[in-house]
Structures are given as structure tokens and as C-alpha cells.
Scaffold this motif. Structure first.
Motif, mmCIF file in Angstrom:
data_model
loop_
_atom_site.group_PDB
_atom_site.id
_atom_site.type_symbol
_atom_site.label_atom_id
_atom_site.label_comp_id
_atom_site.label_asym_id
_atom_site.label_seq_id
_atom_site.Cartn_x
_atom_site.Cartn_y
_atom_site.Cartn_z
ATOM 1 N N ARG A 27 68.726 32.223 -14.377
ATOM 2 C CA ARG A 27 68.341 31.054 -14.825
ATOM 3 C C ARG A 27 66.581 31.618 -14.529
ATOM 4 N N TYR A 28 65.788 30.603 -15.380
ATOM 5 C CA TYR A 28 64.288 30.269 -15.006
ATOM 6 C C TYR A 28 64.270 28.997 -14.913
ATOM 7 N N GLY A 29 64.544 28.162 -13.660
ATOM 8 C CA GLY A 29 64.770 27.168 -13.835
ATOM 9 C C GLY A 29 65.514 26.525 -14.379
ATOM 10 N N THR A 30 65.270 25.395 -15.367
ATOM 11 C CA THR A 30 67.043 24.800 -15.562
ATOM 12 C C THR A 30 68.014 25.512 -16.990
ATOM 13 N N GLN A 31 66.874 26.299 -17.393
ATOM 14 C CA GLN A 31 67.059 27.444 -18.814
ATOM 15 C C GLN A 31 68.330 28.668 -18.591
ATOM 16 N N ARG A 32 69.319 28.549 -18.563
ATOM 17 C CA ARG A 32 70.479 29.675 -18.287
ATOM 18 C C ARG A 32 70.589 31.166 -19.482
ATOM 19 N N GLY B 92 74.246 40.602 -29.728
ATOM 20 C CA GLY B 92 74.257 39.330 -29.411
ATOM 21 C C GLY B 92 72.680 38.751 -30.902
ATOM 22 N N PRO B 93 72.774 37.697 -30.993
ATOM 23 C CA PRO B 93 71.997 36.569 -31.558
ATOM 24 C C PRO B 93 70.480 36.247 -30.705
ATOM 25 N N ASN B 94 69.314 36.363 -30.936
ATOM 26 C CA ASN B 94 67.958 36.025 -30.375
ATOM 27 C C ASN B 94 68.190 34.340 -29.337
ATOM 28 N N SER C 75 70.060 46.060 -30.244
ATOM 29 C CA SER C 75 69.573 46.108 -31.448
ATOM 30 C C SER C 75 69.906 44.762 -32.222
ATOM 31 N N HIS C 76 69.901 44.379 -33.663
ATOM 32 C CA HIS C 76 70.463 44.048 -34.321
ATOM 33 C C HIS C 76 70.496 44.072 -35.828
ATOM 34 N N LEU C 77 70.789 45.936 -35.189
ATOM 35 C CA LEU C 77 71.101 46.653 -36.767
ATOM 36 C C LEU C 77 72.414 47.412 -36.148
HETATM 37 N N1 LIG Z 1 60.456 34.425 -18.403
HETATM 38 C C1 LIG Z 1 61.338 33.650 -19.660
HETATM 39 N N2 LIG Z 1 61.276 31.969 -18.444
HETATM 40 C C2 LIG Z 1 61.554 31.311 -19.180
HETATM 41 N N3 LIG Z 1 62.394 31.662 -20.248
HETATM 42 C C3 LIG Z 1 63.434 32.808 -20.519
HETATM 43 C C4 LIG Z 1 62.115 34.016 -19.931
HETATM 44 N N4 LIG Z 1 62.814 34.921 -20.876
HETATM 45 C C5 LIG Z 1 63.622 34.302 -21.110
HETATM 46 N N5 LIG Z 1 63.968 33.543 -21.463
HETATM 47 C C6 LIG Z 1 64.345 32.317 -21.973
HETATM 48 O O1 LIG Z 1 66.021 33.066 -21.551
HETATM 49 C C7 LIG Z 1 66.992 33.321 -23.072
HETATM 50 C C8 LIG Z 1 67.488 34.530 -22.791
HETATM 51 O O2 LIG Z 1 66.797 35.750 -23.588
HETATM 52 P P1 LIG Z 1 66.692 36.772 -23.911
HETATM 53 O O3 LIG Z 1 64.795 37.207 -23.913
HETATM 54 O O4 LIG Z 1 66.986 37.638 -22.762
HETATM 55 O O5 LIG Z 1 67.434 36.796 -25.325
HETATM 56 P P2 LIG Z 1 67.055 38.602 -26.508
HETATM 57 O O6 LIG Z 1 68.980 38.223 -26.389
HETATM 58 O O7 LIG Z 1 66.723 39.565 -25.683
HETATM 59 O O8 LIG Z 1 67.173 37.565 -27.791
HETATM 60 P P3 LIG Z 1 66.122 38.669 -29.127
HETATM 61 O O9 LIG Z 1 67.304 39.601 -30.152
HETATM 62 O O10 LIG Z 1 65.772 37.012 -29.425
HETATM 63 O O11 LIG Z 1 64.665 39.651 -28.266
HETATM 64 C C9 LIG Z 1 66.379 32.424 -23.997
HETATM 65 O O12 LIG Z 1 67.004 31.445 -24.147
HETATM 66 C C10 LIG Z 1 65.026 32.433 -23.470
HETATM 67 O O13 LIG Z 1 63.895 32.009 -23.746
#
Ligand SMILES: Nc1ncnc2c1ncn2[C@@H]1O[C@H](COP(=O)(O)OP(=O)(O)OP(=O)(O)O)[C@@H](O)[C@H]1O
Length: 290
Positions: free
Chosen positions: A13-18, A37-39, A188-190
Motif C-alpha cells: 500500500r502507498y498510504g491509502t492506495q493499494r 495485467g492492465p495499467n 508486458s502488454h504484448l
Molecule cells: N510510489 C507510488 N506511490 C503511490 N502510488 C503508487 C506508487 N507506485 C505505484 N502506485 C500505484 O499502485 C498501482 C499499481 O501500480 P504499478 O505501477 O505497479 O502498476 P502496473 O501494473 O505496473 O501498471 P503499468 O502497466 O501502467 O506499468 C497504481 O494504482 C499506481 O498508481
């Protein structure tokens, strides 16, 4: 086959962001595993946890039997990492990058790095920032492989490359895998690329693992059922229905089949990997398939 990477209810988790939650998976030693996986699904977060760039807030991660954060000297020299966009020191010459690698890595194989770059026509005098994207990717891979890692982690290594450069990059990667018996985890997305080089697949969605297993088994266990519109409850009692599509003329089910599908009501078709992955991504509520 033993596991090179074990994640147990891993979360970040980053703060409240999971960013990642309840991620449980094993990457078998010697496998080449695709991470899709998606973005925002948490792929980079998972890879950073594996290479010790960030610390879990929940659960645990073990690489080659040790914790990347608590026991870095046991793990980090044995992992090669090619980060997203392969951020190299752009002002450095390629030869200077090798000197840095030599100084920082106890198991460094200079001859391997030199041979790798020579074979791809990349001169040591060139400044990294002047190289094409494909050449920079090759330098990043050379630096990672010259560490003589047991585990190689790649975060969208070929995303910025044109189809030819991508093919050459993946070819080079496969050579390294065959020669060195590496365990590879690559995001990868590919999907078409991944299907060519990987033998296993992990799908992350909304920060959790949705699909995890050998590619051929995943493809073999899924079927497309096409039939007249109507009641599909009988199928759902036996098989896992991943996706349902109705039109006025027909119903199409993508199922994870529990054994053979015997039902004269349905026309049964094979289904391509891309369609399977997209179906899971569109239905993140589907249970983990391992
Ligand atoms: N340093 C950070 N601080 C806050 N939130 C973060 C941080 N790093 C990632 N996140 C959040 O965590 C979630 C997962 O991010 P992550 O970069 O792992 O995804 P990803 O699957 O690699 O995406 P992409 O395909 O776009 O590269 C996202 O919602 C992102 O905004």
C-alpha cells in the motif's frame, strides 16, 4: 520443480492506495513466466518487491529462498533486473557502464557482456543516450545477464521497440535462457510476444492474482461454447463460466472446462490465449485459477 520466487499474501500500500494485495504465487525455477495485467494492476510493484526496491506492507516475498529486503546480500547478486524503459546513465559510454557493472557485481562476466554487445554491433565508445531504443534495451539486457543471475526480472523490456527490434531482443533473451538455465519473470502488454517466449502466465488484475499456470494448460482448459440464446445454468453447474455474451441469436460462453464438455446444445471451439486473458481482465471477480 522447486520455486525460485514465492509470494505469500504479498501486499503493498502507498498510504491509502493499494498497489498489490493478497498476491500468492510461485514461479518455478527454470520457467519463463509472463506477467500481464492492465495499467495500474500492480505488475511493476510486484517486480520491485521481488528485486528489493520496495518493502511489502503485507505478507512476504522470498527469492531463491531468502528475503530481498532482509537478506539482500543473499538475493540481489543473484538477480538481474531490466527496469521499465531501461533507465541507463545516458551520458555514460557503453564501456563505462560495463566498468560500473564490473565494480558492483561479484559474479560479473566481462567476456559475456563484451561478446553480447559485439554480436549486436554496439561499440563500447558510444554514449548510451545516443543509442536507439532497441540498442539501449540490448545494453540493459547485457548488463543484467553479465551479472550471471539465476533469476532475471524484466519490466516491459520491449515496450518501446519496433517489431524487428522486439523480435531481436526476445531472440537474445531466449538465447540467454537456454544457455544459462535462467528463471525469467517478464511483464508486458504484448501477449503475442509473451506467447512466443514464455511457458507460464500470471495475470494480475486490480492488484491481485487472477490466473496463474502453464500457458499450454491454460489454453487447453478453456473453451468457447456457442449456442442458441437461453439458459446456460446447466453449463455453469459443471464448468467455470468466465464470460457470457448474449445476442438475440446466440449465447457465447467462455468457460474453464472441468474435463470434457459433452453437450449437444453447444458448438465447442478452441479459444486463443489473448481472448482468454481479455475475458479474465474484463471480469476481475473471477476466482484465481492456478
Ligand atoms: N510510489 C507510488 N506511490 C503511490 N502510488 C503508487 C506508487 N507506485 C505505484 N502506485 C500505484 O499502485 C498501482 C499499481 O501500480 P504499478 O505501477 O505497479 O502498476 P502496473 O501494473 O505496473 O501498471 P503499468 O502497466 O501502467 O506499468 C497504481 O494504482 C499506481 O498508481
Amino acid at each position: 520443480m522447486s520455486a525460485a520466487i514465492v509470494a505469500d499474501r504479498l501486499g503493498k500500500r502507498y498510504g491509502t492506495q493499494r498497489a498489490l494485495h493478497d498476491c500468492t504465487l510461485e514461479v518455478p525455477a527454470g520457467s519463463v513466466t509472463a506477467l500481464v495485467g492492465p495499467n495500474g494492476a500492480g505488475k511493476t510493484t510486484l517486480l520491485h518487491l521481488i528485486v528489493g526496491l520496495t518493502e511489502p506492507t503485507d505478507g512476504s516475498i522470498s527469492v531463491l529462498g531468502a528475503s530481498p529486503r532482509a537478506q539482500p546480500t543473499r538475493v540481489l547478486p543473484r538477480i538481474g533486473f531490466v527496469a521499465q524503459d531501461h533507465p541507463l546513465e545516458r551520458r555514460f559510454r557503453v564501456g563505462e557502464m560495463l566498468t560500473l557493472g564490473r565494480k558492483l557485481n561479484p559474479r560479473w562476466d566481462d567476456a559475456l557482456a563484451l561478446e553480447w554487445l559485439h554480436a549486436r554491433g554496439i561499440a563500447l565508445e558510444r554514449r548510451v543516450g545516443e543509442l536507439s531504443g532497441g540498442q539501449q534495451a540490448q545494453v540493459a539486457l547485457a548488463l543484467a545477464i553479465a551479472k550471471r543471475p539465476e533469476v532475471l526480472i524484466l519490466d516491459e523490456p520491449a515496450a518501446a521497440l519496433d517489431p524487428l527490434a522486439r523480435r531481436e531482443f526476445l531472440q537474445a533473451l531466449m538465447e540467454a535462457v537456454v544457455e544459462r538455465e535462467l528463471t525469467v519473470l517478464m511483464s508486458s502488454h504484448l501477449l503475442a510476444d509473451l506467447e512466443r517466449v514464455c511457458d507460464r502466465l500470471v495475470v494480475l488484475a486490480s492488484g491481485g492474482v487472477q490466473l496463474n499456470g502453464p500457458l499450454d494448460e491454460i489454453v487447453a482448459s478453456h473453451r468457447l461454447l456457442v449456442g442458441p440464446p437461453g439458459d446456460d445454468a446447466a453449463v455453469a453447474r459443471v464448468h467455470q463460466v468466465v464470460q457470457t455474451r448474449h445476442t438475440s441469436r446466440q449465447t457465447t460462453l467462455l468457460v474453464r472446462a472441468n474435463g470434457h464438455v459433452y453437450d449437444a446444445h453447444w458448438q465447442i471451439e478452441d479459444v486463443a490465449l489473448e481472448e482468454i486473458v481479455l475475458a479474465y481482465l474484463q471480469h476481475p471477480e473471477q476466482e484465481v485459477v492456478a
